[in-house]
Scaffold this motif. Structure first.
Motif, short mmCIF file in Angstrom:
data_model
loop_
_atom_site.label_atom_id
_atom_site.label_comp_id
_atom_site.label_asym_id
_atom_site.label_seq_id
_atom_site.Cartn_x
_atom_site.Cartn_y
_atom_site.Cartn_z
N LEU A 61 0.93 -1.25 -0.07
CA LEU A 61 -0.09 -0.26 -0.11
C LEU A 61 0.97 1.40 -0.01
N GLY A 62 2.03 1.08 0.59
CA GLY A 62 2.87 2.53 0.65
C GLY A 62 3.47 2.61 -0.52
N THR A 101 -4.33 4.29 -7.38
CA THR A 101 -5.39 4.13 -6.25
C THR A 101 -6.07 2.84 -6.34
N GLU A 102 -6.07 2.37 -7.75
CA GLU A 102 -7.00 1.12 -7.80
C GLU A 102 -6.03 -0.32 -7.13
N LEU A 160 -3.55 6.04 5.65
CA LEU A 160 -3.00 5.77 4.26
C LEU A 160 -3.70 5.75 2.96
N LEU A 161 -5.04 5.08 3.29
CA LEU A 161 -6.04 5.29 2.09
C LEU A 161 -6.32 6.50 1.98
N ALA A 215 -6.69 11.68 -1.00
CA ALA A 215 -6.41 13.07 -0.80
C ALA A 215 -5.50 13.75 -1.96
N SER A 216 -4.35 12.57 -2.32
CA SER A 216 -3.46 13.33 -3.24
C SER A 216 -4.17 13.14 -4.52
N GLU A 217 -5.34 12.54 -4.83
CA GLU A 217 -5.94 12.41 -6.03
C GLU A 217 -6.87 13.63 -5.93
N GLY A 218 -7.08 14.35 -4.92
CA GLY A 218 -8.15 15.28 -4.83
C GLY A 218 -9.61 14.58 -4.72
#
Length: 864
Positions: free
Chosen positions: A667-668, A676-677, A699-700, A705-708
């Motif tokens: 996941l990291g 994301t998938e 983490l999820l 968040a990083s993809e908005g």
DNA sequence: CTAGGGTTAG
């Protein structure tokens, strides 16, 4: 190794040799056997005596006023005394003693000797001695002397035992017998008198006492096991064993157990097999307990099962110790369910059986910790058994893995109540429970208790008057003595203090302990040095770790693994691998832990080919079967390099089901490569295995968040709320002048808060001029941009850096910061700029790894 | 009346 017939060098008076020649030791054999047989029967009769019955029997004892004890009275009193000794009941023993004194009955040798034994065995050597000293000279026979010598030997007064023996030699008409030699050899079973022990060994060989009773040989075996100068000499012990003419089941058990205790598991099993084949002795509860424990240690399940059926067939299934060893054996072999079955089937439980099953569940992990804690609660509710430090060690480990904190605090209370919170493994357990929950103040307090109590115990030992008459020449002598006696400081004490200091990053305390290690003569102790290497590594000072390593003359696999792991964790893979190859050249064989360090070194810098090479060679050349951790390293390696589909393929090809650790690693990678998938898939797999893991939710949510994808972020937060999963509050801390300063985001509680924020403003201007752009991705989305930036600049790690800069830490020293979570991306960037404008080096230990930031670059290569 | 052996954690 000493020769089997060393020269006789005891300063014996000349008439002594004569006496020995005349002593009828061979004839005695038969008598001894008869005595012990009848004794055995009597013991059995009194086995069924409980406290009440014994008390009644003593109270009803009819001591009619005769001048001296009649044979019948002697017989009855002696039986009662024996019962007190067997049950270690000094209270009733004293009652009986008082009754005898009050009755003014004149006691014969037999009764007085029995009283000496009573006090000797119940840990009251002073009273034993006063009885011995006040005895009429004509009543003091060889048994009195032997009882007293044995009393000294068993109560840590070995020099007095030897002196009394010398006194005995000068008495006319008294001849030392095999009982006496047994006690004497025991007195010599420590390093201080090892030489005398060797002389006694020669003596009993020459005179035939060696074979006059198995106990003499047994005692000699233990003398060599304890060894001269603190070094076990199993070879000599084995030679004594082979040389013994008669061996009984106890002798076999002793040798098997000692081999096992010193890690010679294969040899212990071999000896057990020859016992079956050629000894004519039948294994008893002691044999089975020992050998089942060996099976547990080396996870020899098939033999373990075989022994289990033997236990049932031979009717030993109800024995408590055998049961304990079976519970432990199944648990250590990974069959916790079978372990539980044995546990549930036991008729009675003691602290060891409870601890064994609890430890079994804890070791099994994967959520079984809850069952462990449930059992612990059962145990406390039943109340008949009190937990000890071993129990707490496992229970605290379980506490650390669970989110609920109330229970941990209760356990902490129990450890205080039972006065166990300053015992190494308990104290360290408490420290890590609090440290993991970010309660650094509590963690530090627990550590300080540990630190101070251990210092105090040492000082108490130094003041102890009884040690002063031992005529110790050097501090080393004293320490060896302390270590041997099992009180005060040992290399183990240091090791556990150091691991506590390391786990909360208190390098100042670590340095203090280091100074104590050297001052108290442990400077060349392997175990202490290994702990120092780990401590310095874990506190971020790899130079100091290397210094300790380089100064060591005697390195074992743990030493090498510690230093390799140290460099690997800090992202200095080249140095780690260099050391690994150096280790191979010195012919030290790597173990499974070493390979975890090597693989993680490779993965930290993306050395894919190198890693594969070691991964295959560990199995092919060293016969080490890769564990979950090894697979996790490989997944990390592939994932970091962006080979996500290869990583998934690798996970699917594993010979066992991947656990949460492997998926968390994956996941990291998904987060860093913004996939994301696959990340969602990984998170799902983790939550299937550990449904309460807050880190996964975080983490999820960061991934979204990083993809908005703020809608998904919100959904995750809602789910966490429903499940009552709380995110750990981020905090950073730093040690300045031996004091820990802790910061939360936006924290203004520090006394120097104003100056800290002034420094932060100053830094912000400087680094912006150098090109730093705040990365507001790391802040919640519904805040205005300017506010975001401000919030960002109040992150706990930035506060800690600012505090370090305004404090008078010596300039050449790096600033060492500790954070309970992963360091934030913006902080990482800002710190790189800060090292440039200040010329300082910053070392950050976050939840995952180390960051050595210097001149604008970080040892993690911006990948963590 | 005097002597010997086992189990639990890191």
């Amino acid at each position: 190794m000493p020769s089997l017939s060393p020269n006789l060098c005891l300063p014996l008076p000349s008439h002594f040799h004569l006496k020995i020649m005349n002593s009828p030791n061979n004839k005695n054999n038969k008598n001894i056997n008869q005595t012990s047989l009848s004794l055995h029967n009597k013991q059995n009769k009194f086995n069924s005596f409980n406290f009440k019955q014994l008390n009644k029997a003593i109270s009803n004892l009819n001591l009619t006023q005769t001048q001296s004890a009649t044979p019948t009275q002697t017989h009855n009193i002696s039986l009662l005394l024996k019962s007190c000794i067997r049950t270690q009941n000094l209270q009733l023993g004293k009652l009986l003693h008082r009754k005898l004194t009050e009755s003014q009955l004149e006691l014969n040798s037999l009764l007085l000797n029995s009283l000496i034994t009573l006090y000797s065995k119940c840990g009251d050597p002073q009273t034993a001695l006063s009885i011995f000293q006040n005895m009429d000279k004509n009543k003091r026979n060889i048994v009195s002397y032997t009882s007293m010598i044995s009393c000294f030997a068993n109560n840590g007064m070995e020099s007095k035992a030897l002196l009394l023996f010398l006194e005995l030699l000068l008495k006319d008409g008294l001849y030392p017998n095999e009982y006496c030699f047994t006690a004497l050899i025991r007195s010599c079973s420590n390093s201080k008198f090892f030489e005398i022990g060797l002389a006694l060994f020669g003596f009993v060989l020459k005179t035939g006492y060696f074979n006059s009773h198995v106990c003499v040989g047994c005692e000699l075996i233990d003398m060599f096991v304890k060894g001269g100068g603190g070094c076990a000499d199993l070879e000599s012990a084995h030679m004594v064993f082979d040389k013994m003419r008669e061996k009984n089941v106890v002798t076999w058990n002793l040798m098997i157990t000692r081999l096992a205790q010193f890690g010679y598991h294969g040899d212990a099993i071999d000896l057990f097999l020859s016992m079956l084949v050629s000894s004519g002795c039948t294994p008893d509860r002691f044999t089975l307990t020992s050998i089942i424990s060996v099976c547990a240690e080396i996870q020899f399940l098939s033999l373990g099962k075989e022994l289990h059926s033997w236990v049932i067939r031979s009717g030993l299934a109800m024995d408590l110790c055998v049961g304990c060893s079976l519970v432990d054996m199944y648990a250590k072999c990974g069959l916790v369910q079978d372990s539980r079955k044995v546990f549930d089937g036991m008729s009675d439980h003691n602290v060891m059986s409870w601890t064994a099953i609890i430890a079994g569940y804890v070791r099994g992990g994967g959520g079984q910790e809850r069952e462990a804690l449930r059992l612990f609660s059962d145990m406390m509710l039943q109340g008949s058994v009190s937990p000890n430090c071993f129990t707490f060690s496992s229970v605290l480990k379980a506490c650390a893995s669970l989110p609920d904190f109330v229970f941990s605090e209760q356990v902490h209370g129990q450890t205080i109540k039972l006065d166990l919170s300053a015992v190494g493994c308990v104290g360290n357990g408490l420290v890590s429970v609090y440290a993991r929950s970010g309660k650094m103040e509590c963690a530090c307090k627990c550590f300080d208790v540990l630190f101070e109590k251990n210092l105090i115990s040492r000082n108490m030992v130094v003041d102890d008057a009884s040690l002063k008459d031992l005529n110790l020449n050097s501090e080393q002598d004293l320490n060896r003595r302390i270590e041997y006696a099992g009180i005060g400081v040992s290399s183990f004490t240091y090791a556990s203090l150091l691991s506590g200091a390391a786990s909360i990053g208190r390098i100042g305390k670590g340095e203090q302990i280091h100074a104590m290690v050297v001052k108290t003569g442990f400077g060349t102790n392997q175990c202490a040095n290994n702990a120092l290497i780990s401590m310095y590594s874990k506190c971020g000072n790899k130079e100091a770790a290397l210094q300790v390593f380089n100064d060591m003359e005697d390195r074992n696999i743990i030493t090498w693994t510690s230093i390799i792991n140290g460099f690997a964790k800090h992202g200095f893979a080249t140095k780690a691998l260099e050391l690994f190859y150096e280790m191979l050249e010195t012919c030290v064989k790597p173990n499974d832990v070493t390979y975890i360090a090597v693989l993680s070194a490779c993965s930290h810098v993306g050395l894919i080919d190198e890693a594969w090479k070691h991964f295959t060679s560990m199995r092919n050349n060293c016969g080490i079967v890769p564990r979950m951790e090894h697979y996790a390293c490989m997944v990390d390696l592939l994932g970091r390099s962006g080979l996500l589909s290869e990583a998934i393929e690798f996970i699917n090809s594993m010979p066992f089901d991947a656990d949460a650790l492997v998926w968390r690693t994956f996941l990291g990678s998904c987060r860093v490569h913004r996939n994301t998938e696959l990340g969602e898939h990984a998170a799902k797999m983790i939550l299937e295995r550990e449904p309460h893991d807050p880190a996964t939710y975080i983490l999820l949510s960061n991934l979204y968040a990083s993809e908005g994808r703020w809608y998904d972020v919100a959904a995750i937060r809602k789910r966490m709320k429903q499940k009552q999963i709380t995110k750990e509050t981020g905090s950073s801390w730093i040690e300045v002048e031996n004091q820990v300063h802790k910061f939360y985001v936006g924290d203004t509680s520090h006394p120097k808060a104003q100056k800290i924020y002034e420094k932060l403003d100053e830094l912000a201007v400087k680094i912006k001029n150098m090109g730093y752009v705040p990365n507001t991705d790391f802040v919640l989305h519904d805040v205005e941009d300017e506010q975001k930036e401000q919030y960002l600049f109040q992150h706990s790690e930035k506060l800690a850096v600012a505090f370090a800069l305004i404090s008078s830490t010596p300039k050449p020293k790096p600033i060492r910061i500790f954070k309970n979570l992963r360091v934030c991306g913006d902080c990482h960037m800002a710190m790189k700029y800060i090292t440039m404008v200040t010329g300082r080096e910053i070392v950050v230990r976050d939840a995952n790894r180390f960051h050595h930031i210097k001149d604008g670059t970080c040892s993690c290569n911006d990948y963590w």
